[in-house]
Motif scaffolding. Structure first.
Motif, PDB file in Angstrom:
ATOM      1  N   ILE B  13       0.838  -1.201   0.000  1.00  0.00           N
ATOM      2  CA  ILE B  13       0.000   0.000   0.000  1.00  0.00           C
ATOM      3  C   ILE B  13       0.870   1.247   0.000  1.00  0.00           C
ATOM      4  O   ILE B  13       0.663   2.175  -0.781  1.00  0.00           O
ATOM      5  CB  ILE B  13      -0.937  -0.009   1.225  1.00  0.00           C
ATOM      6  CG1 ILE B  13      -2.012  -1.075   1.063  1.00  0.00           C
ATOM      7  CG2 ILE B  13      -1.601   1.332   1.395  1.00  0.00           C
ATOM      8  CD1 ILE B  13      -2.830  -1.281   2.296  1.00  0.00           C
ATOM      9  N   PHE B  14       1.878   1.228   0.856  1.00  0.00           N
ATOM     10  CA  PHE B  14       2.799   2.362   0.910  1.00  0.00           C
ATOM     11  C   PHE B  14       3.446   2.592  -0.450  1.00  0.00           C
ATOM     12  O   PHE B  14       3.508   3.726  -0.945  1.00  0.00           O
ATOM     13  CB  PHE B  14       3.856   2.078   1.979  1.00  0.00           C
ATOM     14  CG  PHE B  14       4.854   3.168   2.140  1.00  0.00           C
ATOM     15  CD1 PHE B  14       4.519   4.331   2.788  1.00  0.00           C
ATOM     16  CD2 PHE B  14       6.128   3.026   1.628  1.00  0.00           C
ATOM     17  CE1 PHE B  14       5.439   5.334   2.932  1.00  0.00           C
ATOM     18  CE2 PHE B  14       7.056   4.019   1.763  1.00  0.00           C
ATOM     19  CZ  PHE B  14       6.715   5.180   2.418  1.00  0.00           C
ATOM     20  N   GLY B  15       3.893   1.507  -1.095  1.00  0.00           N
ATOM     21  CA  GLY B  15       4.550   1.643  -2.391  1.00  0.00           C
ATOM     22  C   GLY B  15       3.614   2.188  -3.456  1.00  0.00           C
ATOM     23  O   GLY B  15       4.001   3.059  -4.227  1.00  0.00           O
ATOM     24  N   TYR B  16       2.363   1.700  -3.459  1.00  0.00           N
ATOM     25  CA  TYR B  16       1.417   2.188  -4.452  1.00  0.00           C
ATOM     26  C   TYR B  16       1.154   3.675  -4.286  1.00  0.00           C
ATOM     27  O   TYR B  16       1.164   4.423  -5.254  1.00  0.00           O
ATOM     28  CB  TYR B  16       0.090   1.439  -4.341  1.00  0.00           C
ATOM     29  CG  TYR B  16       0.091   0.106  -5.012  1.00  0.00           C
ATOM     30  CD1 TYR B  16       0.713  -0.060  -6.226  1.00  0.00           C
ATOM     31  CD2 TYR B  16      -0.542  -0.983  -4.447  1.00  0.00           C
ATOM     32  CE1 TYR B  16       0.717  -1.281  -6.848  1.00  0.00           C
ATOM     33  CE2 TYR B  16      -0.541  -2.201  -5.066  1.00  0.00           C
ATOM     34  CZ  TYR B  16       0.095  -2.343  -6.258  1.00  0.00           C
ATOM     35  OH  TYR B  16       0.103  -3.551  -6.876  1.00  0.00           O
ATOM     36  N   LEU B  17       0.909   4.080  -3.029  1.00  0.00           N
ATOM     37  CA  LEU B  17       0.602   5.498  -2.814  1.00  0.00           C
ATOM     38  C   LEU B  17       1.774   6.366  -3.241  1.00  0.00           C
ATOM     39  O   LEU B  17       1.611   7.376  -3.926  1.00  0.00           O
ATOM     40  CB  LEU B  17       0.270   5.747  -1.349  1.00  0.00           C
ATOM     41  CG  LEU B  17      -1.037   5.147  -0.872  1.00  0.00           C
ATOM     42  CD1 LEU B  17      -1.146   5.252   0.616  1.00  0.00           C
ATOM     43  CD2 LEU B  17      -2.180   5.873  -1.515  1.00  0.00           C
ATOM     44  N   LEU B  18       2.975   5.944  -2.863  1.00  0.00           N
ATOM     45  CA  LEU B  18       4.153   6.745  -3.188  1.00  0.00           C
ATOM     46  C   LEU B  18       4.341   6.827  -4.692  1.00  0.00           C
ATOM     47  O   LEU B  18       4.545   7.909  -5.250  1.00  0.00           O
ATOM     48  CB  LEU B  18       5.378   6.122  -2.524  1.00  0.00           C
ATOM     49  CG  LEU B  18       6.624   6.989  -2.509  1.00  0.00           C
ATOM     50  CD1 LEU B  18       6.342   8.252  -1.753  1.00  0.00           C
ATOM     51  CD2 LEU B  18       7.759   6.253  -1.862  1.00  0.00           C
ATOM     52  N   SER B  19       4.217   5.682  -5.376  1.00  0.00           N
ATOM     53  CA  SER B  19       4.512   5.740  -6.809  1.00  0.00           C
ATOM     54  C   SER B  19       3.397   6.432  -7.567  1.00  0.00           C
ATOM     55  O   SER B  19       3.670   7.121  -8.549  1.00  0.00           O
ATOM     56  CB  SER B  19       4.775   4.353  -7.365  1.00  0.00           C
ATOM     57  OG  SER B  19       3.733   3.501  -7.040  1.00  0.00           O
ATOM     58  N   GLY B  20       2.152   6.291  -7.095  1.00  0.00           N
ATOM     59  CA  GLY B  20       1.083   7.042  -7.740  1.00  0.00           C
ATOM     60  C   GLY B  20       1.329   8.528  -7.660  1.00  0.00           C
ATOM     61  O   GLY B  20       1.220   9.262  -8.648  1.00  0.00           O
ATOM     62  N   ALA B  52      -4.154   5.699  -6.866  1.00  0.00           N
ATOM     63  CA  ALA B  52      -3.464   4.740  -6.000  1.00  0.00           C
ATOM     64  C   ALA B  52      -4.425   4.136  -4.986  1.00  0.00           C
ATOM     65  O   ALA B  52      -4.374   2.931  -4.709  1.00  0.00           O
ATOM     66  CB  ALA B  52      -2.303   5.422  -5.295  1.00  0.00           C
TER      67      ALA B  52
END
Lengths: 67, 63, 262
Positions: B13-20, B52
């Motif tokens: 979840i953290f990775g998705y939010l950051l990359s979005g 995201a």
């Protein structure tokens, strides 16, 4: 000493999501501990709440860099 | 294992939010620089967050 | 973004520790390949190899203390990180996970060993290289297992979404898998080690500076030292935890690449 106030602002804005994440997982853990079979119901809710709270924290982080 | 699901999900979840935010915010920033505007960055960031969170819902929220 | 904490050199006030404290001069002459972090990496390789060679040389059914120590670390990595997370194909990856865990752990703990006292991973290039290894390993495993077309298709296209939405979601998925994952993996380790070392420097150097002040400040300085010692134990915990998390995430990524739908 020189620096930028953006970082102070980011530090302040990270307090809210930090508390929110803590409360979400406190509730999730105690819910699962009391009733383990409710886990599959609680898990998506906890993750979505975590995502929303974390989004605000990351928003603060990104804005601290770009503004 | 029980812990495995939660740990995996939280880091993803953290990775998705950051990359979005990085990708669509970066697109908005580029448009700002190109067209000399000021509002594409904000639009891009909000779009990135929205996408995201939608992705998180698709992967972890619908059971 | 300008540099965060510019130091003012004027006066003889307290000079707070900064990122300059992490750029150490070469140990032997002008050779830039003999700085302290590089020597520490070599030392860690020697230490880890010697320890595990010694502990596994005279393997007995009733283990000696040394053998027990080595085997408990091995079985921790093998069972808790390999078997429980990767699943039935885990034995192929145990050597990599075990090397990674012991290497990172030893280098982190150098941060609080007296006289060494420098966590190697607080120089950002070392975590970058480790993250590149992990990146190559988990993509290679996924491509070998599923074929490159199916692997990329699984990453890029989430099932059950109307087609136009893919324009929005596919870049995010690609950025997550190819950019954000290795970057966060290395930066998390780096930032923890960097901040921890800086924290210890602040308390120890600050305590020393207070001790040189007037009487009132001298009385305060033992508290700074005591807090520094307490933080050293806290740092030990953080260092173990970060080595664990680095290996755990590597195992999770490998497991995700091996699974049919991620």
């Amino acid at each position: 000493m020189t620096g930028t106030l953006n970082l102070v602002g980011y530090g302040l804005s990270a307090i809210g999501p930090a508390i929110a994440t803590g409360m979400i997982f406190a509730a999730y853990i105690s819910g699962v501990a009391r009733q383990p079979e409710a886990r599959s119901v609680l898990q998506p809710i906890a993750f979505l709440g975590f995502a929303l709270a974390e989004a605000l924290a990351l928003f603060g982080l990104v804005l601290a860099f770009v503004l | 294992m029980a812990m495995k699901d939660e740990g995996n999900a939280l880091w993803s979840i953290f990775g998705y939010l950051l990359s979005g935010m990085l990708f669509w915010g970066g697109v908005g920033y580029g448009l700002d620089q190109w067209l000399n505007q000021g509002y594409f960055l904000l639009i891009g960031l909000l779009l990135g967050i929205g996408a995201a969170i939608y992705l998180v819902w698709l992967r972890f929220g619908r059971e | 973004m300008r540099s965060l904490f510019r130091l003012s050199g004027e006066g003889e006030g307290f000079v707070p520790p900064s990122s300059n404290d992490f750029e150490l001069p070469p140990v032997f002459g002008d050779n830039a390949f003999t700085t302290k972090p590089i020597l520490l990496v070599f030392l860690s390789v020697i230490l880890v190899s010697v320890f595990f060679l010694l502990s596994s040389r005279k393997a007995a059914v009733v283990p000696s203390k040394l053998q027990f120590a080595g085997e408990s670390i091995y079985s921790f990595v093998r069972n808790d990180l390999g078997r429980d997370i990767i699943g039935h194909e885990f034995m192929r990856f145990v050597p990599y996970l075990f090397t990674l865990f012991t290497f990172v752990l030893t280098n982190n703990i150098f941060g609080i060993v007296p006289f060494l006292q420098f966590p190697t991973m607080s120089r950002v290039s070392f975590p970058y290289v480790l993250a590149v290894f992990t990146f190559v390993v988990f993509h290679y495993v996924g491509i070998r297992k599923q074929g490159i077309v199916k692997y990329l298709k699984d990453i890029m296209f989430m099932p059950g979404v109307p087609k136009p939405v893919y324009i929005l979601l596919t870049p995010i998925e690609l950025a997550t898998f190819f950019l954000v994952r290795p970057l966060t993996l290395s930066l998390r380790l780096f930032a923890n080690m960097f901040a921890g070392h800086l924290l210890l420097l602040v308390f120890i150097l600050g305590g020393e500076h207070l001790f040189q002040g007037v009487l009132g400040l001298k009385l305060i300085s033992p508290f700074a030292f005591a807090f520094g010692i307490g933080l050293t134990f806290f740092e030990f915990m953080v260092q173990c935890l970060q080595a664990y998390i680095f290996t755990l995430l590597t195992a999770l990524y490998i497991a995700g690449a091996l699974a049919d739908e991620h």
